[in-house]
Enzyme design. Structure first.
Site, mmCIF file in Angstrom:
data_model
loop_
_atom_site.group_PDB
_atom_site.id
_atom_site.type_symbol
_atom_site.label_atom_id
_atom_site.label_comp_id
_atom_site.label_asym_id
_atom_site.label_seq_id
_atom_site.Cartn_x
_atom_site.Cartn_y
_atom_site.Cartn_z
ATOM 1 N N GLU A 265 0.885 -1.166 0.000
ATOM 2 C CA GLU A 265 0.000 0.000 0.000
ATOM 3 C C GLU A 265 0.913 1.202 0.000
ATOM 4 O OE1 GLU A 265 -2.172 1.577 3.456
ATOM 5 O OE2 GLU A 265 -1.666 3.128 2.006
ATOM 6 N N CYS A 302 -2.429 8.137 4.865
ATOM 7 C CA CYS A 302 -2.653 7.633 3.505
ATOM 8 C C CYS A 302 -3.983 8.145 2.938
ATOM 9 C CB CYS A 302 -2.598 6.125 3.471
ATOM 10 S SG CYS A 302 -3.125 5.351 4.981
HETATM 11 P P1 NAP Z 1 9.687 3.593 3.210
HETATM 12 O O1 NAP Z 1 10.925 4.378 3.054
HETATM 13 O O2 NAP Z 1 9.063 3.062 1.998
HETATM 14 O O3 NAP Z 1 10.023 2.406 4.243
HETATM 15 C C1 NAP Z 1 9.035 1.520 4.734
HETATM 16 C C2 NAP Z 1 9.695 0.251 5.249
HETATM 17 O O4 NAP Z 1 10.162 -0.517 4.142
HETATM 18 C C3 NAP Z 1 10.900 0.484 6.128
HETATM 19 O O5 NAP Z 1 10.913 -0.524 7.116
HETATM 20 C C4 NAP Z 1 12.076 0.311 5.185
HETATM 21 O O6 NAP Z 1 13.206 -0.175 5.842
HETATM 22 C C5 NAP Z 1 11.573 -0.731 4.216
HETATM 23 N N1 NAP Z 1 12.091 -0.559 2.858
HETATM 24 C C6 NAP Z 1 11.858 0.497 2.037
HETATM 25 N N2 NAP Z 1 12.451 0.304 0.853
HETATM 26 C C7 NAP Z 1 13.075 -0.895 0.915
HETATM 27 C C8 NAP Z 1 13.865 -1.644 -0.002
HETATM 28 N N3 NAP Z 1 14.134 -1.190 -1.238
HETATM 29 N N4 NAP Z 1 14.335 -2.838 0.395
HETATM 30 C C9 NAP Z 1 14.091 -3.309 1.636
HETATM 31 N N5 NAP Z 1 13.352 -2.637 2.558
HETATM 32 C C10 NAP Z 1 12.848 -1.444 2.208
HETATM 33 O O7 NAP Z 1 8.553 4.431 3.951
HETATM 34 P P2 NAP Z 1 8.599 5.390 5.223
HETATM 35 O O8 NAP Z 1 9.914 5.304 5.918
HETATM 36 O O9 NAP Z 1 7.435 5.052 6.006
HETATM 37 O O10 NAP Z 1 8.378 6.842 4.645
HETATM 38 C C11 NAP Z 1 9.007 7.331 3.487
HETATM 39 C C12 NAP Z 1 7.981 7.880 2.508
HETATM 40 O O11 NAP Z 1 6.992 6.892 2.256
HETATM 41 C C13 NAP Z 1 7.180 9.064 3.006
HETATM 42 O O12 NAP Z 1 7.856 10.271 2.830
HETATM 43 C C14 NAP Z 1 5.934 8.971 2.173
HETATM 44 O O13 NAP Z 1 6.136 9.595 0.941
HETATM 45 C C15 NAP Z 1 5.737 7.500 1.962
HETATM 46 N N6 NAP Z 1 4.688 6.922 2.832
HETATM 47 C C16 NAP Z 1 3.428 6.874 2.339
HETATM 48 C C17 NAP Z 1 2.426 6.335 3.113
HETATM 49 C C18 NAP Z 1 1.034 6.246 2.589
HETATM 50 O O14 NAP Z 1 0.223 5.637 3.242
HETATM 51 N N7 NAP Z 1 0.721 6.839 1.469
HETATM 52 C C19 NAP Z 1 2.682 5.856 4.399
HETATM 53 C C20 NAP Z 1 3.999 5.921 4.874
HETATM 54 C C21 NAP Z 1 4.984 6.452 4.067
HETATM 55 P P3 NAP Z 1 14.413 0.802 6.258
HETATM 56 O O15 NAP Z 1 13.800 1.957 6.966
HETATM 57 O O16 NAP Z 1 15.275 -0.053 7.128
HETATM 58 O O17 NAP Z 1 15.043 1.191 4.959
#
Ligand code: NAP
Length: 525
Positions: A265, A302
Site C-alpha cells: 500500500e 494515507c
Molecule cells: P519507506 O521508506 O518506503 O520504508 C518503509 C519500510 O520498508 C521500512 O521498514 C524500510 O526499511 C523498508 N524498505 C523500504 N524500501 C526498501 C527496499 N528497497 N528494500 C528493503 N526494505 C525497504 O517508507 P517510510 O519510511 O514510512 O516513509 C518514506 C515515505 O513513504 C514518506 O515520505 C511517504 O512519501 C511515503 N509513505 C506513504 C504512506 C502512505 O500511506 N501513502 C505511508 C507511509 C509512508 P528501512 O527503513 O530499514 O530502509
C-alpha cells in the site's frame, strides 16, 4: 515494561548481530535510550525456520483456539496502552491522546478478527457432494476451503506507529488467517515496536502455540527487508510506505525462483471533486472541512485529502478563503522522521517547480523536523500539462485546482493514477455530473465518498483500503477491514475424502456450525 532493545526471534531474545541504533525524538532532535539491536540475514533465516516449523500446527489450530489467541493479544494491548502511547509519542512526535486511540483501535482489530475466526466464513467452505447417478457422468465428491498461505513477512508502517505497525491490522489479519508472522519493525519507532512485539510473544506463550508463530526483526538498511522477501520459506509480504520501497520489494518477490504475492500500500492523493451546486451552496464549509481533514496528523496519512478540484463559479472564492485561513492559522508541527520531513520539503518544492502557486502558508518551523503547512493553487490547464502535480506530497500540503468547466473536470479525473479514495461534494442538482464522474472514479479508486472527507479508515466488514496501482500493488484486496484476511489465504480442494480425514470446516456434520456453500446454497447444514 523494560525495553531491552533485543530482537524477538520466536521465544528468544537476540542481541545485535548487525550493530545498534537509538530512537530519535523528532520534536527535540535528541536520541532516546536504550540501544536497539539491528539484525542480519542469519536472524531472518532463524525466524523463517521457526515460522515454517510453526506453520502446520498453527494453521490447524481450532477456530476457538485461534480466536482466544487473538483476544489475548488485544487484552495485552489494553494493559500496556498508557506506556505504549507515551513511548510512541516520544518516538514520533504524535500526540499521546491520538496514540491511545490507535492502541484502542489495534485491540479492537484483534477482537474483530477473533470474531471473524470464530464465524469461520473466511474458510469459504464449499461442498459439491457426489452425484453417483448423474448422467452422462457421475459427479465425484469435492470440497474446498481456504487455508493460510504460509509464513509471511510484514513491514510495519511509519505513520500509524501502533494500529498499522507491529500489532496492526496486517498482523491481526495474517494471524487470523493462520499465517506465522515475521514483523520487520520500522526504525521510526523501535521502542513502541518492542512493546507491541512483547505482547504478541507473551500471547503466543500463554496460548501454548509454537514459538515460531511470531518474530520481530529490525535492520540498519535494506538488507534485512530484502532477505525477508527473498527467503524461500516466506510465502507472502505486506508493506505500507513509499512507492519506491513498495515496488522494489514487489519486483524482488517476482524475481524469486518461486514468486510470491506482495501486497504493497503506497501512495494516494484522495482527490475531492466539488460540484457546482454544492460549491455555490456551501463552498466555505467545504473548504474548511477539507483543510481540517488534510492537516490531521500533520498530513501524514494515507487517506489525507490532498487535491481539491472545483469548477470556477459561485462559491469558489469562499472555498478558497476558508482553505487559506485554516492553513494560515496552523502552527508548524513535528513530522514523524527526518527522512519524511526531508521528502516533504523536496516535494513542496516540486509542486512550485511544476507551476502550482503557493497561496498560503502556516507558521514557520520552530523544531528541526517541523513541517510547515502549505496551500497551492493551479488552474485546470496547468494540471493537465503537469501530471506531477497529481503526485503525493506526504505532509501538511494541499493543492486547490480551479477548473474551467465540466469537460476539463472529467479530463483531469481521467488523468489520475489509482487512488485509495475519492470524494464528491454534491447537491441534488449535481447528480447528472456526479453520474458522469462515477464510472471514472470507480475505475481509479477503492473507495468513493459522498459529502464527507476521507478519514481514518473504519475497520469493518465493508471497509476497503485498497485501489488500483499505485495506491496498492494489487487492487483485488484491501489492507484494512475484515476482508484484509483474504490476502493471506489460498484455496485447496479435497476430492473423494473420507469424512474423518477432512478438515473440520468440510466435515459432514459441520462441527463448528459455520456457513457453507453446499451445492450452490448457503447454509449452516
Ligand atoms: P519507506 O521508506 O518506503 O520504508 C518503509 C519500510 O520498508 C521500512 O521498514 C524500510 O526499511 C523498508 N524498505 C523500504 N524500501 C526498501 C527496499 N528497497 N528494500 C528493503 N526494505 C525497504 O517508507 P517510510 O519510511 O514510512 O516513509 C518514506 C515515505 O513513504 C514518506 O515520505 C511517504 O512519501 C511515503 N509513505 C506513504 C504512506 C502512505 O500511506 N501513502 C505511508 C507511509 C509512508 P528501512 O527503513 O530499514 O530502509
Amino acid at each position: 515494561m523494560k525495553l531491552t532493545g533485543n530482537l524477538l526471534i520466536g521465544a528468544q531474545e537476540v542481541s545485535a548481530t548487525g550493530g545498534t541504533m537509538k530512537a530519535l525524538n523528532p520534536a527535540t532532535n535528541v536520541e532516546i535510550e536504550p540501544h536497539f539491536a539491528l539484525g542480519g540475514i542469519e536472524d531472518v533465516d532463524r525466524a523463517a525456520q521457526l515460522a515454517d516449523a510453526a506453520f502446520d500446527s498453527y494453521n490447524r489450530t481450532s477456530l476457538p483456539e485461534r480466536a482466544e489467541f487473538l483476544e489475548r493479544i488485544a487484552d495485552g494491548l489494553d494493559v500496556i496502552t498508557p506506556e505504549l502511547a507515551q513511548r510512541a509519542s516520544l518516538e514520533t512526535g504524535l500526540p499521546v491522546a491520538q496514540l491511545e486511540g490507535e492502541a484502542a483501535k489495534s485491540a479492537v482489530q484483534f477482537r474483530q478478527f477473533a470474531t471473524v475466526v470464530r464465524q469461520g466464513r473466511f474458510r469459504q467452505a464449499t461442498i459439491d457432494p457426489a452425484q453417483p447417478e448423474r448422467q452422462p457422468r457421475a459427479r465425484v465428491d469435492h470440497r474446498m476451503q481456504k487455508i493460510a498461505l504460509g509464513p509471511v513477512a510484514i513491514f510495519g508502517a511509519s505513520n500509524f506507529p501502533i494500529s498499522y505497525s507491529v500489532a496492526g491490522g496486517d498482523t491481526a489479519s495474517a494471524l487470523a488467517a493462520g499465517c506465522p508472522v515475521i514483523l520487520k519493525a520500522h526504525n521510526g519507532h523501535p521502542g513502541a515496536s518492542e512493546l507491541m512485539g512483547r505482547v504478541i510473544q507473551q500471547a503466543v506463550r500463554d496460548s501454548g502455540l509454537h514459538e515460531g508463530v511470531f518474530s520481530l526483526v529490525r535492520g540498519g538498511g535494506n538488507e534485512i527487508g530484502e532477505a525477508l522477501v527473498d527467503h524461500p520459506l516466506i510465502k507472502g509480504v505486506t508493506f505500507t510506505g513509499s512507492e519506491g520501497g513498495g515496488m522494489a520489494l514487489f519486483r524482488r518477490a517476482q524475481q524469486r525462483p518461486d514468486p510470491i504475492p506482495v501486497f504493497s500500500e503506497m501512495t494516494s492523493v484522495n482527490p475531492t471533486f466539488v460540484l457546482p451546486a454544492a460549491l455555490a451552496a456551501r463552498g466555505g464549509t467545504i473548504g474548511d472541512g477539507f483543510t481540517e481533514r488534510m492537516l490531521v496528523t500533520v498530513g501524514q496519512a494515507c487517506l489525507k485529502p490532498a487535491i481539491l478540484l472545483a469548477i470556477d463559479g459561485p462559491g469558489y472564492l469562499e472555498l478558497k478563503e476558508a482553505m487559506i485561513s485554516r492553513v494560515e492559522a496552523m502552527q508548524a508541527r513535528t513530522m514523524l522522521t527526518p527522512g519524511i520531513n526531508a521528502a516533504y520539503r523536496k516535494n513542496v518544492e516540486r509542486q512550485s517547480n511544476a507551476g502550482a502557486k503557493r497561496i498560503a502558508a502556516g507558521g514557520d518551523p520552530q523544531g528541526v523536523w517541523d513541517g510547515q503547512s502549505v496551500l497551492f493553487e493551479a488552474d485546470g490547464a496547468r494540471m493537465l500539462e503537469s501530471p506531477s502535480l497529481s503526485e503525493e506530497v506526504f505532509g501538511p500540503a494541499a493543492l486547490l485546482v480551479r477548473v474551467k468547466d465540466q469537460e476539463q473536470l472529467t479530463a483531469i479525473a481521467r488523468q489520475f493514477r489509482g487512488q485509495l479514495s475519492a470524494t464528491m461534494q454534491i447537491d441534488p442538482a449535481d447528480h447528472p455530473l456526479a453520474a458522469r464522474l462515477l464510472p471514472l472514479l470507480e475505475r481509479r479508486t477503492g473507495r468513493i465518498v459522498v459529502n464527507a472527507f476521507a478519514h481514518p479508515q473504519e475497520v469493518s466488514y465493508a471497509s476497503i483500503h485498497g485501489g488500483p496501482f499505485p495506491a496498492t500493488s494489487d487492487s483485488r484486496f484491501t489492507s484494512v477491514g475484515m476482508s484484509a484476511i483474504e490476502r493471506f489465504l489460498r484455496p485447496v480442494c479435497y476430492q473423494g475424502f473420507p469424512d474423518e480425514l477432512l478438515p473440520e470446516a468440510l466435515q459432514h456434520d459441520n462441527p463448528r456450525g459455520i456457513w457453507r456453500l453446499t451445492d450452490g446454497e448457503l447454509s449452516k447444514a
